[in-house]
Design a protein around this motif. Structure first.
Motif, mmCIF file in Angstrom:
data_model
loop_
_atom_site.group_PDB
_atom_site.id
_atom_site.type_symbol
_atom_site.label_atom_id
_atom_site.label_comp_id
_atom_site.label_asym_id
_atom_site.label_seq_id
_atom_site.Cartn_x
_atom_site.Cartn_y
_atom_site.Cartn_z
ATOM 1 N N PHE A 156 -22.640 11.662 23.601
ATOM 2 C CA PHE A 156 -21.774 12.410 22.683
ATOM 3 C C PHE A 156 -21.464 11.535 21.479
ATOM 4 O O PHE A 156 -21.222 10.327 21.612
ATOM 5 N N SER A 157 -21.491 12.117 20.309
ATOM 6 C CA SER A 157 -21.223 11.351 19.093
ATOM 7 C C SER A 157 -20.489 12.233 18.086
ATOM 8 O O SER A 157 -20.909 13.354 17.805
ATOM 9 N N ARG A 158 -19.370 11.686 17.564
ATOM 10 C CA ARG A 158 -18.595 12.412 16.545
ATOM 11 C C ARG A 158 -17.792 11.409 15.728
ATOM 12 O O ARG A 158 -17.130 10.534 16.298
ATOM 13 N N GLN A 164 -20.199 8.342 26.563
ATOM 14 C CA GLN A 164 -21.019 8.922 27.630
ATOM 15 C C GLN A 164 -20.126 9.822 28.487
ATOM 16 O O GLN A 164 -19.308 9.350 29.268
ATOM 17 N N ILE A 165 -20.280 11.131 28.329
ATOM 18 C CA ILE A 165 -19.425 12.065 29.057
ATOM 19 C C ILE A 165 -20.234 13.177 29.738
ATOM 20 O O ILE A 165 -19.662 14.034 30.410
ATOM 21 N N ASP A 166 -21.562 13.168 29.568
ATOM 22 C CA ASP A 166 -22.427 14.166 30.202
ATOM 23 C C ASP A 166 -23.205 13.480 31.322
ATOM 24 O O ASP A 166 -23.810 12.418 31.110
ATOM 25 N N PHE A 167 -23.244 14.107 32.493
ATOM 26 C CA PHE A 167 -23.822 13.435 33.661
ATOM 27 C C PHE A 167 -24.658 14.390 34.508
ATOM 28 O O PHE A 167 -24.509 15.612 34.449
ATOM 29 N N PHE A 168 -25.518 13.764 35.307
ATOM 30 C CA PHE A 168 -26.197 14.438 36.409
ATOM 31 C C PHE A 168 -25.622 13.876 37.707
ATOM 32 O O PHE A 168 -25.620 12.657 37.915
ATOM 33 N N LEU A 169 -25.159 14.748 38.591
ATOM 34 C CA LEU A 169 -24.674 14.358 39.911
ATOM 35 C C LEU A 169 -25.615 14.956 40.949
ATOM 36 O O LEU A 169 -26.053 16.102 40.814
ATOM 37 N N SER A 170 -25.905 14.205 42.000
ATOM 38 C CA SER A 170 -26.890 14.709 42.956
ATOM 39 C C SER A 170 -26.734 14.050 44.316
ATOM 40 O O SER A 170 -26.278 12.905 44.423
ATOM 41 N N LYS A 191 -25.856 15.133 22.768
ATOM 42 C CA LYS A 191 -27.299 14.948 22.849
ATOM 43 C C LYS A 191 -27.844 15.708 24.061
ATOM 44 O O LYS A 191 -27.128 15.952 25.031
ATOM 45 N N LEU A 192 -29.116 16.065 23.986
ATOM 46 C CA LEU A 192 -29.776 16.627 25.160
ATOM 47 C C LEU A 192 -30.028 15.511 26.170
ATOM 48 O O LEU A 192 -30.455 14.411 25.804
#
Length: 310
Positions: A156-158, A164-170, A191-192
């Motif tokens: 994330f950038s602004r 870093q606030i987007d994650f994959f949990l598994s 970001k994607l």
């Protein structure tokens, strides 16, 4: 939304047609449509997609945690309930904008909930809650297990500030080959995030486990063989019952491991105190085979040149 004809969209959100707020969506290729079991929209911020994969179904969760601090903790509690209600025998992958910061935490690092690639030195309050959710549900934060340069870690950038606030949990860490942010695709301030997933079957897992174990295998301890043919069954039963009765009285006050050790000792003690015949040890090689090997060695030592020619 204009989509390629080869893509199927499943959208769950709220707001007007032209301005979707707090919505989450899945974009699925049409050729993969046959693997979809069902789509379950929980709220406008949580959607669940069930897929039929290799050896058991996979559950995908798309999550968007509210940006407002006052709403986050309540939402995470709800998310915890949703994940806890999912069948644990299924593969689970949760992804999305969690609006939390995950940092270095030795407790969760030891438990393998997070890896060694954490961006921050500490967690925020919501980050601790997310870590606890992952720990309780046997999930790993996959972003933290793959080492990349900072631009590929920040999601994330602004205003010149990145986080870093987007994650994959598994709960299927073995499927993940890589997770990183894709650069130079600026469709929003997020970001994607690309996850490289290799779907592995039970056969692969069993073969791989066998291969790993073969490199560390040691000679196993031989099990104790008992010969019950010539013992007095009544005497044995009376002896073991008297030993177990004493253990059962102490059962509520002792740890389970100690009770199991006492049970084993009582069984061994009851058997060893009875007259019984032991099973004779079996030789790996018979006497004839040993004599034949010895004669071949002697012939070889006497006729070394002949053996070399042969």
């Amino acid at each position: 939304m204009n989509l390629n004809s080869s893509v199927k969209t499943m959208l769950n959100g709220s707001g007007t047609t032209n301005n979707k707020w707090s919505g989450v969506a899945f974009l699925i290729k049409n050729k993969l449509k046959k693997y979809i079991i069902k789509f379950v929209p929980i709220t406008e911020r949580i959607a669940v997609l069930y897929l039929n994969t290799a050896y058991k179904p996979t559950i995908l969760l798309n999550v968007y945690v509210p940006p407002k601090l006052t709403e986050r903790m309540l939402f995470l509690e709800h998310l915890d309930n949703v994940i806890s209600s999912l069948p644990k025998r299924y593969n689970i992958i949760a992804m999305g904008d969690f609006n939390t910061k995950i940092g270095h935490d030795i407790t969760y690092k030891v438990s393998n909930t997070i890896g060694h690639t954490t961006v921050y030195n500490s967690n925020d309050k919501d980050g601790k809650k997310l870590l606890q959710i992952c720990f309780d549900n046997n999930l790993k934060i996959e972003n933290t297990f793959f080492k990349h340069k900072p631009p590929h870690l920040m999601t994330f950038s602004r205003g010149g500030h990145s986080s870093q606030i987007d994650f994959f949990l598994s709960n299927i860490h073995s499927w993940f080959a890589d997770v990183k942010a894709i650069l130079n695709i600026n469709i929003s301030d997020h970001k994607l995030i690309k996850a490289h997933i290799i779907i592995r079957s039970d056969e692969w897992r069993n073969n791989n486990t066998r291969r790993i174990h073969s490199t560390i295998r040691t000679t196993p301890e031989q099990p104790t063989k008992w010969h019950f043919t010539n013992i007095n069954k009544t005497t044995y039963n009376e002896t073991i019952c008297s030993g177990l009765a004493r253990i059962i009285q102490l059962f509520p006050t002792k740890p389970l491991e100690e009770c199991w050790s006492d049970f084993k000792s009582a069984i061994f003690h009851a058997y060893n105190n009875l007259n019984h015949s032991q099973i004779p040890k079996r030789e790996w090689l018979s006497a004839n085979t040993k004599n034949l090997i010895l004669s071949i060695k002697n012939d070889r030592s006497r006729n070394l040149e002949l053996w070399k020619r042969i």
